[in-house]
Design a protein around this motif. Structure first.
Motif, short mmCIF file in Angstrom:
data_model
loop_
_atom_site.label_atom_id
_atom_site.label_comp_id
_atom_site.label_asym_id
_atom_site.label_seq_id
_atom_site.Cartn_x
_atom_site.Cartn_y
_atom_site.Cartn_z
N MET A 78 0.84 -1.20 0.00
CA MET A 78 0.00 0.00 0.00
C MET A 78 0.88 1.25 0.00
O MET A 78 1.94 1.26 0.63
CB MET A 78 -0.91 0.03 1.23
N ASN A 79 0.43 2.28 -0.70
CA ASN A 79 1.20 3.52 -0.69
C ASN A 79 0.99 4.27 0.62
O ASN A 79 0.22 3.83 1.49
CB ASN A 79 0.89 4.38 -1.92
N VAL A 80 1.65 5.40 0.76
CA VAL A 80 1.60 6.16 2.01
C VAL A 80 0.16 6.53 2.37
O VAL A 80 -0.29 6.30 3.50
CB VAL A 80 2.48 7.43 1.91
N TYR A 81 -0.57 7.07 1.42
CA TYR A 81 -1.95 7.48 1.68
C TYR A 81 -2.81 6.28 2.10
O TYR A 81 -3.57 6.37 3.07
CB TYR A 81 -2.56 8.14 0.44
N GLU A 82 -2.67 5.16 1.41
CA GLU A 82 -3.48 3.97 1.73
C GLU A 82 -3.14 3.45 3.12
O GLU A 82 -4.03 3.00 3.85
CB GLU A 82 -3.24 2.89 0.67
N ASN A 83 -1.86 3.50 3.49
CA ASN A 83 -1.46 3.09 4.84
C ASN A 83 -2.08 4.00 5.89
O ASN A 83 -2.54 3.54 6.94
CB ASN A 83 0.06 3.12 4.98
N ILE A 84 -2.13 5.30 5.59
CA ILE A 84 -2.64 6.27 6.55
C ILE A 84 -4.13 6.08 6.80
O ILE A 84 -4.60 6.13 7.95
CB ILE A 84 -2.35 7.71 6.06
N VAL A 85 -4.90 5.85 5.74
CA VAL A 85 -6.37 5.81 5.88
C VAL A 85 -6.90 4.42 6.21
O VAL A 85 -8.08 4.28 6.55
CB VAL A 85 -7.07 6.34 4.61
N LEU A 86 -6.05 3.39 6.16
CA LEU A 86 -6.55 2.03 6.40
C LEU A 86 -7.26 1.87 7.74
O LEU A 86 -8.39 1.35 7.79
CB LEU A 86 -5.40 1.02 6.29
N PRO A 87 -6.68 2.31 8.88
CA PRO A 87 -7.40 2.14 10.16
C PRO A 87 -8.73 2.89 10.20
O PRO A 87 -9.69 2.42 10.82
CB PRO A 87 -6.41 2.73 11.19
N ILE A 88 -8.80 4.03 9.52
CA ILE A 88 -10.03 4.81 9.48
C ILE A 88 -11.10 4.05 8.70
O ILE A 88 -12.26 3.94 9.13
CB ILE A 88 -9.77 6.19 8.84
N LYS A 89 -10.71 3.52 7.55
CA LYS A 89 -11.67 2.79 6.72
C LYS A 89 -12.13 1.50 7.39
O LYS A 89 -13.28 1.08 7.22
CB LYS A 89 -11.06 2.50 5.35
N LEU A 90 -11.24 0.86 8.15
CA LEU A 90 -11.63 -0.34 8.88
C LEU A 90 -12.74 -0.04 9.89
O LEU A 90 -13.53 -0.92 10.24
CB LEU A 90 -10.43 -0.95 9.61
N ASP A 91 -12.80 1.21 10.33
CA ASP A 91 -13.82 1.63 11.28
C ASP A 91 -15.09 2.12 10.57
O ASP A 91 -16.03 2.58 11.22
CB ASP A 91 -13.27 2.75 12.17
N GLY A 92 -15.09 2.03 9.23
CA GLY A 92 -16.27 2.43 8.48
C GLY A 92 -16.49 3.92 8.41
O GLY A 92 -17.61 4.40 8.19
N ILE A 93 -15.41 4.69 8.60
CA ILE A 93 -15.50 6.15 8.61
C ILE A 93 -14.85 6.72 7.35
O ILE A 93 -13.81 6.23 6.90
CB ILE A 93 -14.81 6.73 9.86
N LYS A 94 -15.45 7.75 6.80
CA LYS A 94 -14.87 8.41 5.64
C LYS A 94 -13.69 9.27 6.08
O LYS A 94 -13.83 10.10 6.99
CB LYS A 94 -15.92 9.30 4.95
N PRO A 95 -12.52 9.09 5.46
CA PRO A 95 -11.35 9.88 5.86
C PRO A 95 -11.59 11.38 5.65
O PRO A 95 -12.23 11.80 4.69
CB PRO A 95 -10.24 9.37 4.92
N ASP A 96 -11.06 12.16 6.56
CA ASP A 96 -11.10 13.61 6.46
C ASP A 96 -9.91 14.04 5.60
O ASP A 96 -8.80 14.21 6.09
CB ASP A 96 -11.02 14.23 7.86
N GLU A 97 -10.16 14.20 4.30
CA GLU A 97 -9.07 14.45 3.36
C GLU A 97 -8.33 15.75 3.67
O GLU A 97 -7.10 15.82 3.54
CB GLU A 97 -9.61 14.48 1.93
N THR A 98 -9.06 16.77 4.07
CA THR A 98 -8.43 18.05 4.40
C THR A 98 -7.48 17.90 5.58
O THR A 98 -6.36 18.42 5.59
CB THR A 98 -9.49 19.12 4.71
#
Length: 230
Positions: A100-120
């Motif tokens: 996974m790239n840097v962004y995918e690594n960063i958002v993985l725990p958030i997505k596992l929780d069913g939450i939309k990442p706060d891109e800003t």
């Protein structure tokens, strides 16, 4: 306001006929927003204490209170969700997923929780950590310092109340260590997060608000419930 507390915490292991007291009656209170460093020799109980604070291990006896909740009373599933929402972990070996790239690594725990990442918010973290140009890079394309900062970004992205860092500069040179810890301190202040960090480096520990020293599973210095001024 207290956010972390352990009361008479003990962790004993049986090795043959011997009992190893990794933690032997630890009492500690950590305030919200505090940056705490835990120091001590190898085998003093530092990592064991951090694992207890993060719910990664169970005590032999004693109580661990995290943000007002006794985590020892939680089921495994409840604890998993609680950790994901309340605690960000930064480990010495980074634990970035290589495919996974840097962004995918960063958002993985958030997505596992069913939450939309706060891109800003994520872009703000990447900018703070000087990783904007590495957002879509793979872990093997990063230097050690960049991988450590990516692991920190992942810990911050879910907006946890607490950051637990186990020797986060252990594999870095002195200059990079200072840079990473400086960023940890800036981000903890900016996002009002509590940081508990293990380090064997006394110079690095001086960057914290308070230092506690563990020896033989007991706090021998700095366990008072206050933040020391520096």
């Amino acid at each position: 306001m207290m956010i972390l507390s352990v009361k008479n915490l003990k962790k004993y292991y049986t090795t043959g006929e011997n009992i190893v007291k990794a933690l032997d009656g630890v009492n500690l209170e950590i305030q919200k927003g505090e940056f705490l460093a835990i120091v001590g020799t190898s085998g003093s109980g530092k990592s064991t204490l951090l694992n207890m604070l993060g719910g990664l291990d169970n005590p032999t006896s004693g109580v661990v209170i995290v943000d007002g909740q006794d985590i020892s009373k939680m089921s495994r599933d409840e604890l998993t969700v609680f950790r994901r929402r309340k605690i960000g972990f930064v480990f010495q070996n980074y634990n970035l997923l290589p495919l996974m790239n840097v962004y995918e690594n960063i958002v993985l725990p958030i997505k596992l929780d069913g939450i939309k990442p706060d891109e800003t918010f994520i872009d703000e973290i990447l900018k703070l950590l000087n990783l904007e140009s590495k957002k879509y890079a793979m872990p093997n394309q990063l230097s050690g310092g960049q991988q450590q900062r990516a692991a920190l970004a992942r810990a911050l992205a879910a907006k946890p109340s607490i950051i637990l860092a186990d020797e986060p500069t252990g594999n870095l040179d002195s200059r990079t260590s200072q840079d990473v810890l400086g960023l940890v301190k800036i981000s903890s202040h900016k996002f009002a997060q509590t940081v508990v960090m293990i380090t064997h480096n006394d110079e690095i520990a001086q960057m914290a608000d308070r230092i506690i020293r563990l020896e033989d599973g007991k706090i021998i210095k700095g366990g008072e419930n206050h933040v020391e001024s520096r």
